[in-house]
Design a protein around this motif. Structure first.
Motif, PDB file in Angstrom:
ATOM      1  N   MET A  68     -11.320   5.341   6.406  1.00 19.44           N
ATOM      2  CA  MET A  68     -10.568   6.638   6.786  1.00 19.44           C
ATOM      3  C   MET A  68      -9.338   6.195   7.615  1.00 19.44           C
ATOM      4  O   MET A  68      -8.202   6.207   7.222  1.00 19.44           O
ATOM      5  N   THR A  69      -9.192   5.505   8.671  1.00 24.03           N
ATOM      6  CA  THR A  69      -8.257   5.465   9.493  1.00 24.03           C
ATOM      7  C   THR A  69      -7.477   4.314   8.857  1.00 24.03           C
ATOM      8  O   THR A  69      -6.103   4.102   8.921  1.00 24.03           O
ATOM      9  N   SER A  70      -7.940   3.151   8.173  1.00 22.45           N
ATOM     10  CA  SER A  70      -7.312   2.318   7.467  1.00 22.45           C
ATOM     11  C   SER A  70      -6.221   2.832   6.390  1.00 22.45           C
ATOM     12  O   SER A  70      -5.257   2.518   6.459  1.00 22.45           O
ATOM     13  N   LEU A  71      -6.948   3.649   5.601  1.00 23.93           N
ATOM     14  CA  LEU A  71      -6.081   4.440   4.728  1.00 23.93           C
ATOM     15  C   LEU A  71      -4.998   5.163   5.313  1.00 23.93           C
ATOM     16  O   LEU A  71      -3.889   5.045   4.612  1.00 23.93           O
ATOM     17  N   ILE A  72      -5.384   5.789   6.164  1.00 23.57           N
ATOM     18  CA  ILE A  72      -4.356   6.673   6.932  1.00 23.57           C
ATOM     19  C   ILE A  72      -3.322   5.862   7.470  1.00 23.57           C
ATOM     20  O   ILE A  72      -1.969   6.009   7.445  1.00 23.57           O
TER      21      ILE A  72
ATOM     22  N   LEU B 296      -1.938  -6.218  -3.455  1.00 22.16           N
ATOM     23  CA  LEU B 296      -2.965  -7.483  -2.860  1.00 22.16           C
ATOM     24  C   LEU B 296      -3.299  -7.353  -1.496  1.00 22.16           C
ATOM     25  O   LEU B 296      -4.345  -7.261  -1.234  1.00 22.16           O
ATOM     26  N   SER B 297      -2.110  -6.987  -0.748  1.00 20.22           N
ATOM     27  CA  SER B 297      -2.459  -6.598   0.560  1.00 20.22           C
ATOM     28  C   SER B 297      -3.254  -5.427   0.739  1.00 20.22           C
ATOM     29  O   SER B 297      -4.422  -5.697   1.728  1.00 20.22           O
ATOM     30  N   VAL B 298      -3.115  -4.328   0.073  1.00 24.91           N
ATOM     31  CA  VAL B 298      -3.937  -3.117   0.491  1.00 24.91           C
ATOM     32  C   VAL B 298      -5.396  -3.557   0.055  1.00 24.91           C
ATOM     33  O   VAL B 298      -6.488  -3.235   0.737  1.00 24.91           O
TER      34      VAL B 298
ATOM     35  N   PHE C 266       5.331  -0.065  -8.619  1.00 24.85           N
ATOM     36  CA  PHE C 266       4.352  -0.896  -8.350  1.00 24.85           C
ATOM     37  C   PHE C 266       4.668  -2.065  -7.851  1.00 24.85           C
ATOM     38  O   PHE C 266       5.696  -2.816  -8.253  1.00 24.85           O
ATOM     39  N   ASN C 267       3.972  -2.877  -7.053  1.00 22.96           N
ATOM     40  CA  ASN C 267       4.435  -3.901  -5.923  1.00 22.96           C
ATOM     41  C   ASN C 267       3.253  -4.755  -5.941  1.00 22.96           C
ATOM     42  O   ASN C 267       2.145  -4.319  -5.335  1.00 22.96           O
TER      43      ASN C 267
ATOM     44  N   TYR D 230       2.683   1.631   2.932  1.00 20.41           N
ATOM     45  CA  TYR D 230       2.931   0.989   1.667  1.00 20.41           C
ATOM     46  C   TYR D 230       2.843   2.248   0.943  1.00 20.41           C
ATOM     47  O   TYR D 230       2.624   3.414   1.318  1.00 20.41           O
ATOM     48  N   GLN D 231       3.580   2.062  -0.325  1.00 20.37           N
ATOM     49  CA  GLN D 231       3.772   3.298  -1.459  1.00 20.37           C
ATOM     50  C   GLN D 231       2.310   3.764  -1.817  1.00 20.37           C
ATOM     51  O   GLN D 231       1.355   3.004  -2.149  1.00 20.37           O
TER      52      GLN D 231
END
Length: 190
Positions: free
Chosen positions: A121-125, A9-11, A3-4, A131-132
């Motif tokens: 969708m495109t953001s998560l990909i 926060l960024s995500v 965990f970071n 990110y982890q």
């Protein structure tokens, strides 16, 4: 698997700005007016399922159907375009069966494409590359809680807002939705 807090926060902030659940309040209130009820739990669960599906299987699912991310984004943009026109012109294009307010009545367009559409969708990909996974999952969960709170409080919001204010917001956000759709179309045009 670590965990970071900075990554979480960024995500969370990136997804919050893409999903823009606060900006979707006029759309939510418009659907409430048409349907009488928004199924907050169901929409949140379906949106979350879509987001986790995008995160872990997004590109594979699209490849299975022979669809690239740009084509998917274009399809989502066209739906957003139609919803924007609906909001601005006050005309119903998406026909909702008001006699049978079944399970799917508020799923489209809220769960898809408003909450978990092509942008999400495109953001998560893309986030998956930077990110982890564990931090992305927490970011998704944070956003799902916020989505649920906004959806669940839609009746309260409708009572607190003047009808004229809702109508003005609906027109303004309809125009913003059109702009987002056009931006998606321009970015993904071949």
């Amino acid at each position: 698997m670590k965990f970071n807090f900075k990554e979480i926060l960024s995500v969370s902030l990136i997804l919050f700005s893409i999903i823009d659940i606060l900006g979707s309040i006029p759309i939510i209130l418009n659907l409430r007016k048409k349907l009488g009820h928004i199924h907050a739990e169901r929409i949140t669960i379906i949106s979350g399922s879509l987001m986790f599906g995008y995160l872990f299987l997004g590109t594979k699912i699209l490849q299975l159907f022979g669809v690239d991310v740009k084509s998917f984004a274009m399809a989502g943009a066209l739906i957003l375009l139609i919803i924007g026109f609906e909001m601005i012109l006050g005309r119903e294009i998406f026909k909702h069966n008001t006699t049978n307010q079944g399970k799917g009545s508020s799923i489209v367009p809220l769960a898809f494409p408003i909450i978990a559409g092509a942008g999400t969708m495109t953001s998560l990909i893309s986030l998956k590359a930077a990110y982890q996974d564990v931090n992305i999952v927490v970011g998704i969960l944070v956003n799902l809680v916020l989505i649920f709170i906004v959806l669940k409080s839609s009746a309260w919001l409708e009572k607190k807002m003047e009808p004229g204010t809702v109508e003005v917001l609906q027109k303004v956000f309809g125009l913003i939705l059109l702009a987002i759709a056009i931006k998606l179309i321009k970015a993904n045009i071949v």
